[in-house]
Write an enzyme that holds these catalytic residues in place. Structure first.
Site, PDB file in Angstrom:
ATOM      1  CB  CYS A  84      -1.009  -0.039   1.165  1.00 19.48           C
ATOM      2  SG  CYS A  84      -2.367   1.143   0.982  1.00 19.48           S
ATOM      3  CG  HIS A 194      -3.852  -3.754   2.794  1.00 17.76           C
ATOM      4  ND1 HIS A 194      -2.935  -3.270   3.695  1.00 17.76           N
ATOM      5  CD2 HIS A 194      -4.458  -2.680   2.247  1.00 17.76           C
ATOM      6  CE1 HIS A 194      -2.987  -1.944   3.709  1.00 17.76           C
ATOM      7  NE2 HIS A 194      -3.895  -1.562   2.830  1.00 17.76           N
ATOM      8  CD  GLU A 196      -1.866  -6.413   5.351  1.00 21.13           C
ATOM      9  OE1 GLU A 196      -2.226  -5.245   5.596  1.00 21.13           O
ATOM     10  OE2 GLU A 196      -1.229  -6.739   4.320  1.00 21.13           O
TER      11      GLU A 196
END
EC number: 4.3.2.10
Length: 214
Positions: A84, A194, A196
């Protein structure tokens, strides 16, 4: 003392712990640390710069913590993953706050233009772009291993990178026009989404990063 395998750069912003936890989930035997110590970052085998927040705040905090040079050197010397804002900061300039980035690559960070945010049915699209979107892989790369083309990843952003060099782009996503969803060059891989927060595909990408030998 064994060498740190993954250093996650702590610049006082972002979802650092969730990134660390995701790495521990995919590779429980490796050493992972969230750190703001430039020396620890310099000594680590791999460096991750995760992100949330605004570009002006990111650059200010990097400088306040004397992390700028450590991050730039990591992009030149070892496997580096930007997430990001960790992608956006690599470029020369951002419209967000009208600030310079680190200038690792030529290009700009631009805001989604309100006049273009219309879907195929004529409905207005929201900014920030938030949620799951398909990612079209435009380069063959080790970090895409075992991830199907057009897999969905989770995004939350109002700005996107516009590289000057077309060859930098490793993936695109449509919202509503195609923008750069990932870049790759040598030892650097950086993504706008993202991983994660992106379920199995995201964890696979992090696992691929742990095992990547650029």
């Amino acid at each position: 003392m064994s060498r740190l395998q993954v250093a996650i750069v702590d610049y006082g912003m972002g979802n650092l712990r969730s990134v660390a936890n995701a790495f521990k989930a995919v590779a429980p035997s490796i050493s992972v640390a969230v750190t703001s110590d430039p020396e620890q970052i310099a000594q680590a085998e791999r460096v991750v710069f995760p992100g949330q927040g605004a570009m002006p705040d990111c650059i200010r905090e990097l400088d306040a913590r004397d992390l700028r040079q450590a991050v730039i050197m990591a992009t030149k010397q070892k496997p580096f993953l930007g997430i990001c804002i960790g992608l956006q900061m690599l470029f020369e300039h951002s419209e967000e706050g009208n600030v310079p980035g680190l200038g690792v690559y030529p290009g700009q960070v631009k805001r989604f233009p309100s006049e273009c945010m219309i879907d195929v049915n004529g409905a207005k699209l929201k900014v920030p772009h938030m949620g799951w979107s398909q990612v079209h892989q435009t380069q063959t790369h080790a970090l895409w291993a075992d991830i199907p083309d057009q897999a969905r990843f989770y995004y939350v952003h109002s700005y996107y990178v516009a590289p000057d060099e077309v060859g930098l782009t490793a993936a695109t996503t449509a919202y509503p026009f195609d923008f750069t969803g990932a870049i790759a060059r040598d030892n650097v891989f950086a993504v706008q989404f993202h991983p994660e927060k992106s379920a199995a595909a995201g964890l696979q990408l992090l696992d691929n990063f742990v095992n990547w030998k650029p």
